[in-house]
Write an enzyme that holds these catalytic residues in place. Structure first.
Site, PDB file in Angstrom:
ATOM      1  N   GLY A   1       0.897  -1.141   0.014  1.00 35.06           N
ATOM      2  CA  GLY A   1      -0.029  -0.030  -0.034  1.00 35.06           C
ATOM      3  C   GLY A   1       0.825   1.382  -0.077  1.00 35.06           C
TER       4      GLY A   1
ATOM      5  N   SER B   1      -3.158  -3.074  -1.918  1.00 36.00           N
ATOM      6  CA  SER B   1      -3.724  -2.936  -0.453  1.00 36.00           C
ATOM      7  C   SER B   1      -5.433  -2.807  -0.877  1.00 36.00           C
ATOM      8  CB  SER B   1      -3.728  -1.199  -0.423  1.00 36.00           C
ATOM      9  OG  SER B   1      -4.187  -0.828   0.608  1.00 36.00           O
TER      10      SER B   1
ATOM     11  N   ASP C   1      -7.194  -0.700   0.575  1.00 36.09           N
ATOM     12  CA  ASP C   1      -7.646   0.688   0.855  1.00 36.09           C
ATOM     13  C   ASP C   1      -7.767   1.682  -0.223  1.00 36.09           C
ATOM     14  OD1 ASP C   1      -7.562  -0.033   3.485  1.00 36.09           O
ATOM     15  OD2 ASP C   1      -6.130   1.430   4.022  1.00 36.09           O
TER      16      ASP C   1
ATOM     17  N   ARG D   1      -7.847   3.636   6.997  1.00 36.52           N
ATOM     18  CA  ARG D   1      -7.363   4.467   8.147  1.00 36.52           C
ATOM     19  C   ARG D   1      -7.297   5.864   7.538  1.00 36.52           C
ATOM     20  NH1 ARG D   1      -1.894   1.540   9.849  1.00 36.52           N
ATOM     21  NH2 ARG D   1      -2.103   0.831   7.665  1.00 36.52           N
TER      22      ARG D   1
ATOM     23  N   ARG E   1     -35.137  -9.393 -26.031  1.00 34.96           N
ATOM     24  CA  ARG E   1     -34.265  -9.168 -27.304  1.00 34.96           C
ATOM     25  C   ARG E   1     -35.106  -8.630 -28.467  1.00 34.96           C
ATOM     26  NH1 ARG E   1     -29.344 -11.975 -26.237  1.00 34.96           N
ATOM     27  NH2 ARG E   1     -29.455 -13.674 -24.988  1.00 34.96           N
TER      28      ARG E   1
ATOM     29  N   SER F   1     -21.602 -10.470 -22.305  1.00 35.73           N
ATOM     30  CA  SER F   1     -20.689 -10.811 -23.173  1.00 35.73           C
ATOM     31  C   SER F   1     -19.780  -9.933 -23.534  1.00 35.73           C
ATOM     32  CB  SER F   1     -21.269 -10.966 -24.558  1.00 35.73           C
ATOM     33  OG  SER F   1     -22.580 -11.994 -24.484  1.00 35.73           O
TER      34      SER F   1
ATOM     35  N   GLN G   1     -20.557 -18.644 -21.455  1.00 30.83           N
ATOM     36  CA  GLN G   1     -21.321 -18.082 -22.319  1.00 30.83           C
ATOM     37  C   GLN G   1     -20.615 -16.714 -22.936  1.00 30.83           C
ATOM     38  OE1 GLN G   1     -24.923 -16.896 -20.010  1.00 30.83           O
ATOM     39  NE2 GLN G   1     -25.837 -18.888 -20.594  1.00 30.83           N
TER      40      GLN G   1
ATOM     41  N   ARG H   1     -21.603 -10.093 -34.574  1.00 35.10           N
ATOM     42  CA  ARG H   1     -22.282  -9.452 -33.397  1.00 35.10           C
ATOM     43  C   ARG H   1     -21.243  -9.071 -32.265  1.00 35.10           C
ATOM     44  NH1 ARG H   1     -27.596  -9.941 -32.550  1.00 35.10           N
ATOM     45  NH2 ARG H   1     -27.406 -10.463 -30.230  1.00 35.10           N
TER      46      ARG H   1
HETATM   47  N1  LIG Z   1       8.153   6.420   5.671  1.00 36.45           N
HETATM   48  C1  LIG Z   1       8.602   4.972   5.537  1.00 36.45           C
HETATM   49  N2  LIG Z   1       9.921   4.945   5.495  1.00 36.45           N
HETATM   50  C2  LIG Z   1      10.271   3.606   5.546  1.00 36.45           C
HETATM   51  N3  LIG Z   1       9.425   2.461   5.660  1.00 36.45           N
HETATM   52  C3  LIG Z   1       8.149   2.709   5.409  1.00 36.45           C
HETATM   53  C4  LIG Z   1       7.670   3.907   5.486  1.00 36.45           C
HETATM   54  N4  LIG Z   1       6.162   3.751   5.505  1.00 36.45           N
HETATM   55  C5  LIG Z   1       6.105   2.513   5.439  1.00 36.45           C
HETATM   56  N5  LIG Z   1       7.236   1.649   5.330  1.00 36.45           N
HETATM   57  C6  LIG Z   1       7.509   0.385   5.843  1.00 36.45           C
HETATM   58  O1  LIG Z   1       6.149  -0.266   4.790  1.00 36.45           O
HETATM   59  C7  LIG Z   1       5.424  -0.975   5.726  1.00 36.45           C
HETATM   60  C8  LIG Z   1       4.003  -1.179   5.508  1.00 36.45           C
HETATM   61  O2  LIG Z   1       3.432  -0.099   5.410  1.00 36.45           O
HETATM   62  P1  LIG Z   1       1.862   0.282   6.235  1.00 36.45           P
HETATM   63  O3  LIG Z   1       1.873  -0.404   7.388  1.00 36.45           O
HETATM   64  O4  LIG Z   1       1.808   1.604   6.051  1.00 36.45           O
HETATM   65  O5  LIG Z   1       1.145  -0.413   5.107  1.00 36.45           O
HETATM   66  P2  LIG Z   1       0.890  -0.030   3.503  1.00 36.45           P
HETATM   67  O6  LIG Z   1       1.853  -0.522   2.696  1.00 36.45           O
HETATM   68  O7  LIG Z   1       0.018   1.293   3.312  1.00 36.45           O
HETATM   69  O8  LIG Z   1      -0.553  -1.087   3.417  1.00 36.45           O
HETATM   70  P3  LIG Z   1      -2.217  -0.913   4.019  1.00 36.45           P
HETATM   71  O9  LIG Z   1      -2.446   0.280   4.460  1.00 36.45           O
HETATM   72  O10 LIG Z   1      -2.685  -1.589   2.798  1.00 36.45           O
HETATM   73  O11 LIG Z   1      -1.963  -2.086   5.120  1.00 36.45           O
HETATM   74  C9  LIG Z   1       5.733  -0.547   7.094  1.00 36.45           C
HETATM   75  O12 LIG Z   1       5.453  -1.355   8.173  1.00 36.45           O
HETATM   76  C10 LIG Z   1       7.415  -0.102   7.000  1.00 36.45           C
HETATM   77  O13 LIG Z   1       8.185  -1.219   6.944  1.00 36.45           O
HETATM   78  O1  LIG Z   2      -4.503  -5.706  10.458  1.00 35.68           O
HETATM   79  P1  LIG Z   2      -3.983  -4.416  11.020  1.00 35.68           P
HETATM   80  O2  LIG Z   2      -2.331  -4.177  10.891  1.00 35.68           O
HETATM   81  O3  LIG Z   2      -4.515  -4.009  12.247  1.00 35.68           O
HETATM   82  O4  LIG Z   2      -4.298  -3.070   9.949  1.00 35.68           O
HETATM   83  C1  LIG Z   2      -5.520  -2.494   9.819  1.00 35.68           C
HETATM   84  C2  LIG Z   2      -5.481  -1.466   8.693  1.00 35.68           C
HETATM   85  O5  LIG Z   2      -5.098  -2.194   7.278  1.00 35.68           O
HETATM   86  C3  LIG Z   2      -5.862  -1.749   6.482  1.00 35.68           C
HETATM   87  O6  LIG Z   2      -6.831  -2.473   6.288  1.00 35.68           O
HETATM   88  C4  LIG Z   2      -5.174  -1.644   5.154  1.00 35.68           C
HETATM   89  O7  LIG Z   2      -5.003  -3.008   4.868  1.00 35.68           O
HETATM   90  C5  LIG Z   2      -6.219  -0.370   6.992  1.00 35.68           C
HETATM   91  O8  LIG Z   2      -7.795   0.119   6.210  1.00 35.68           O
HETATM   92  C6  LIG Z   2      -6.532  -0.771   8.431  1.00 35.68           C
HETATM   93  O9  LIG Z   2      -6.644   0.225   9.322  1.00 35.68           O
HETATM   94 MG   LIG Z   3      -1.903   2.104   3.877  1.00 32.81          MG
END
Ligand SMILES: Nc1ncnc2c1ncn2[C@@H]1O[C@H](COP(=O)(O)OP(=O)(O)OP(=O)(O)O)[C@@H](O)[C@H]1O
Ligand SMILES: O=P(O)(O)OC[C@H]1O[C@](O)(CO)[C@@H](O)[C@@H]1O
Ligand SMILES: [Mg+2]
Length: 936
Positions: free
Chosen positions: A258, A304, A306, A350, A624, A684, A727, A891
């Site tokens: 993400g 992700s 999100d 989030r 149709r 289709s 189909q 078609r």
């Molecule tokens: N600013 C940053 N600098 C370095 N590493 C980062 C940074 N932001 C995130 N990461 C790395 O990426 C990992 C995943 O980031 P995060 O927890 O924000 O999830 P995400 O990739 O946004 O996925 P999602 O939000 O869908 O759960 C973090 O645990 C960290 O290891």
């Molecule tokens: O499973 P965890 O680490 O509690 O994270 C929950 C978060 O992860 C997300 O689902 C993204 O994957 C957010 O929307 C949510 O807040």
């Molecule tokens: Mg994220």
């Protein structure tokens, strides 16, 4: 084992132990009984990896001797292991890294086979790019080409990892990357546990084989693990990650995650030169050793639920999560309605309101809260006004969807409890209200068809991007805009994403909205228009511009037809137009308009229509019949009789044909000189002018779900192939996209046809595949055949041919899902797109206004088809489509945008290249050739 000498310290395997380093340059192992060790065999094997890897040093052993014996010995130890050990390479201690040998043992761990790599080298065995297709049957022959290896250039090593919250489709990404990398002559690696694996290295970085990712398309979550890694936020962690990448000889990294994960990737990329300098400074590597890695080749994939990265319309997994949310809301609606209750449903997100917004649009919720667009300060009054309005109109249920990151304009959190208290306030609405928090249910389960398609195509694109990359190019993230997969600069996407957060922080919400993809803001407006029907009087047009708009569905039912009608009606009401329902297509219009007590032509009842957001089929009926069949004169007279100022058609190829007929009849019947537009809706997906028709996504979900079940049955029976008939009329879209989503071994389409050569190639391929499958592996296979792919071969005949040709070596069966493919409840994508496109259609019609017959007659845009083409939503004049873009006999559109995808289905399933059928000779040419009067 006795007689072999190992240098590793206390390394144990069930049944034997490898003793301490003896210092004499050779290795020994001794049998040891392990009666106390009750762990399953796979766990015990894991412990070998772990302890062995703890022992490893960059400069430890290099030796090639005895490896054949050791492999044979280890294989003998684990006779029922589905993934036998092919090769063991052993390093002699303290040899220079420049010797370029490695230690590799392939073990099997649970269901995940693991290529264990020790001291990965820059050396590799190269398969030329022109080598034949990799197939399930021919992928693990690592040892064949040892002698040639040294003469060839090193193979590129591409590592793939998943990071952040897991999302459905991540496994499809890994499958596509692994197989595409192998197909293009590279070595794929997986980094297990996200950045954690990159930081820790060791056996968390593993080489992958073709068969390792078999069956992954239908698995939820991520099988290579993911994590939120604190260490990667720190430079120390990123330094360790850089060291591990170089130590393993990884040339390129594909990261699927993400916004956070890709922000991390971007940071890593930016720091990379200084990280390498530091590694050289600290003596971890020499300058020569790091030179080949000076350019960090990273490609991002957005995985992700999100949908929180700017620059892409969809992230891998977001539509699967939306599916879970909508399914839950649909279920809740029944109980809400029964008790006349309100439900406040909290969904994930989030920092991003995409899930809440789309769920609101798809389910027709009453009110939503998202972080990007906090309501005005008076949100309490606004929500109560809308809910009260709905209740006054007779609505028995109230659904409020709230993103977990919802805020008010001052940045204070809005909680589900606050909303509940407001709705339940005894001095206010006093509605019996409940809260439902959907939680991690939203992230679970298998990916929907769209996510599998997106993940697969983006995975393929990522590998290509890695191979195209030069140091001058920006680092790419693979995105999707409408229907087009595109590369975009990662840095820009990350910066724009950060700007969203900053804009929310600084309460510049318009900026926050504009930084999301184009659809986001449009869907927000759509939601507001459809929920606040006739609440906002500013939306009303002046009396003279208000129109009577006829709504008619034509063709077979398709998911999203009702959602489109609902949105169109709501929009019309908001603008002061009069939406008129024409029940049961042109047949109903022509023959039942004066039925009593209700005829087929009547104004919509908003309360009734409001409940149609999630309904499948067609509530106003569809069939149709073409206007020419109903009688063009009758239709023209009825349009006049009912004073229709415009016609909004929803349907498939028949609807397209109908608009074409109406347009052509305008010269004869002036009443047909009204604006008309078609919103394509057919499973289709064969309507000219668009790459997407409503209902095709629902159909693909049904098909993929059906195929998953059949494949499970085939896999359980081991060596069995199912031939599934889909189909789609004379369009192979559904078969091909379905094949992409389930990993079909072959797909037969009408566009390509079927020949004996193809069948022979596929039979041979299946025989090879099954011959190489170990009994334990998930061996079931699927073939998809469109119902009109051939006049001779059908699903049953092909299954019979396969069975006969298998000569008892495998089984074959046919399966026909039939009308199930129309789906029950439409998919969220079909519902959301229905809302957006229907509103656009009415907006297009209302531009013409009333009583403009002459203008309409001469304006090609007065009879159009709305479509998604590449990266845009466009209206195309039907005349242009009829004359230039339609293959009338078949078609379908003359060019099928999806045809190149057939190659990807073939590549990823390892299908061998087959001879394409010759083009069909027709007409006089065919006659003359058959009579010997013309050349063949
Ligand atoms: N600013 C940053 N600098 C370095 N590493 C980062 C940074 N932001 C995130 N990461 C790395 O990426 C990992 C995943 O980031 P995060 O927890 O924000 O999830 P995400 O990739 O946004 O996925 P999602 O939000 O869908 O759960 C973090 O645990 C960290 O290891
Ligand atoms: O499973 P965890 O680490 O509690 O994270 C929950 C978060 O992860 C997300 O689902 C993204 O994957 C957010 O929307 C949510 O807040
Ligand atoms: Mg994220």
């Amino acid at each position: 084992m006795v007689g072999m000498v190992f240098r590793f310290h206390g390394l144990e395997v069930s049944g034997f132990v490898i003793p301490r380093f003896s210092g004499d340059g050779c290795f020994a192992g001794t049998e040891l009984p392990r009666p106390h060790d009750t762990r399953p065999r796979a766990r015990r094997k894991q412990s070998i990896h772990d302890s062995w890897l703890m022992e490893r040093r960059r400069s430890s052993a290099i030796d090639h001797g005895a490896c054949g014996d050791l492999a044979a010995e280890l294989t003998a130890r684990f006779p029922d292991d589905p993934h036998p050990i092919h090769t063991v390479y052993i390093r002699r201690p303290f040899s220079s890294i420049a010797h370029h040998f490695h230690v590799l043992i392939t073990f099997a761990l649970f269901s995940i086979p693991i290529g264990l790599l020790l001291l990965a080298p820059r050396r590799a065995r190269n398969h030329p790019l022109s080598s034949s297709f990799p197939s399930d049957a021919q992928t693990t022959d690592d040892d064949k080409d040892d002698e040639t290896a040294s003469k060839m250039a090193p193979k590129k090593k591409i590592a793939i990892m998943t990071s952040g919250g897991d999302s459905p489709g991540m496994n499809a990404v890994v499958r596509a990357c692994v197989r595409m990398a192998i197909y293009l002559g590279c070595d794929p690696y997986c980094i297990y546990e996200g950045y954690e694996g990159l930081v820790r290295g060791g056996d968390l970085i593993r080489k992958m084989e073709w068969h390792d990712v078999r069956g992954w398309l239908s698995e939820g979550g991520t099988l290579i693990g993911t994590a939120r890694c604190m260490a990667f936020y720190e430079r120390e962690g990123r330094l360790a990650a850089a060291k591990n990448l170089i130590a393993h000889g990884i040339d390129a990294l594909i990261i699927c995650g993400g916004d956070g994960s890709l922000t991390g990737a971007d940071r890593f990329r930016a720091e990379w030169p200084s990280l390498l300098d530091e590694l050289v400074e600290k003596g971890e590597f020499t300058e020569e050793e790091v030179t080949p890695y000076r350019h960090l080749n990273i490609v991002g994939l957005v995985g992700s639920i999100d949908n929180d990265l700017s620059g892409t319309d969809a992230t891998i997994g977001c539509y699967s999560a939306l599916q879970r949310i909508c399914a839950a809301v649909d279920l809740i609606e029944a109980t809400a309605s029964s008790h006349s209750r309100a439900f406040v449903i909290e969904v994930m997100g989030r920092h991003c309101g995409w899930l809440a917004l789309m769920a609101g649009v798809a389910t027709g919720a009453d009110f939503i809260f998202i972080p990007e667009k906090p309501r005005e300060d008076n949100w309490r009054e606004e929500m109560c006004r809308i809910v009260e309005n709905h209740r006054k109109r007779g609505k028995r249920k109230t659904i409020v969807i709230i993103a977990e990151g919802a805020l008010d304009r001052e940045g204070n959190k809005i909680t589900p409890q606050m909303v509940r208290d407001l709705l339940a306030d005894k001095n206010g609405l006093a509605i019996d209200t409940r809260i439902t928090t959907l939680g991690h249910v939203q992230r679970g389960g298998t990916a929907v068809a769209y996510d599998r398609m997106l993940a697969t195509l983006q995975g393929v694109e990522a590998v290509k991007a890695v191979l195209d990359a030069t140091p001058e190019m920006p680092t790419w993230v693979i995105a999707i805009t409408e229907n087009k997969i595109v590369r975009k600069p990662l840095m820009q996407a990350v910066q724009d994403t950060k700007k969203v957060a900053a804009a929310i922080e600084s309460q510049d919400f318009d900026l926050a909205m504009s930084l999301r993809d184009a659809e986001f803001a449009e869907q927000y407006r759509s939601f507001m228009m459809t929920t606040a029907v006739q609440v906002n009087k500013e939306m009303l047009l002046p009396e003279k511009d208000r129109m009577r708009i006829g709504f008619i569905n034509v063709g077979a039912p398709a998911g999203g037809m009702n959602a489109a009608v609902r949105a169109g009606v709501a929009y019309c009401l908001s603008r002061g137009h009069e939406p008129i329902a024409i029940y049961n297509g042109f047949a109903g219009f022509a023959r039942h308009h004066d039925d009593q007590p209700v005829g087929s032509v009547r104004p919509f009842d908003w309360l009734e229509v409001d409940g149609w957001a999630s309904k499948g089929g067609s509530e106003i009926g569809t069939n149709r019949e073409l206007p020419s069949e109903s009688g063009m004169e009758t239709i023209a007279n009825l349009i006049e009789q009912y004073r229709l100022d415009a016609l909004f058609l929803i349907g498939g190829f028949e609807a397209f044909h109908a608009v074409s007929q109406l347009r052509k009849a305008r010269d004869q019947y002036p009443s047909l000189c009204i604006p008309m537009t078609l919103l394509p809706a057919t499973i289709s997906n064969n309507v000219p002018g668009t790459e997407y028709s409503l209902g095709s996504d629902t159909c693909l979900n049904e098909l993929v779900e059906y195929c998953d079940k059949i494949k499970q049955s085939a896999s359980a029976t081991r060596r069995r192939v199912f031939v599934i008939e889909t189909q789609g009329g004379r369009s192979g879209y559904i078969a091909t996209l379905g094949g992409l989503g389930v990993g079909a071994s072959a797909v037969y389409t009408p566009e390509e046809g079927i020949t004996l050569d193809m069948l022979a190639t596929d039979v041979k391929h299946l025989k090879d595949v099954f011959a190489h499958d170990k009994g334990q592996s998930r061996a079931g296979r699927l073939i998809l055949i469109n119902e009109k792919a051939s006049k001779v071969y059908n699903a049953r005949l092909i299954a019979d041919i396969l069975r006969d040709e298998a000569h008892g070596r495998f089984e074959a069966r046919e399966g026909i899902p039939g009308h199930m493919q129309q789906g029950g409840v439409p998919s969220p994508m079909d519902r959301c797109r229905a809302v957006r496109l229907a509103i656009r259609c009415i907006q297009h019609l209302e531009q013409f206004g009333r009583g403009v017959h002459n203008r309409v007659k001469n304006d090609p845009m007065s009879a159009t088809v709305i479509g998604i083409k590449g990266a845009s939503v466009v209206f195309t004049p039907i005349q242009k489509l009829e004359e230039e873009e339609t293959d009338w006999p078949n078609r379908r559109p003359k060019t099928a945008f999806w045809l190149p995808l057939t190659e990807i289905v073939d590549i990823l399933s390892g299908r061998p290249k087959h001879k394409k059928p010759e083009p069909e000779l027709t007409g006089l040419k065919a006659k003359d050739v058959k009579r010997g009067l013309d050349d063949l």
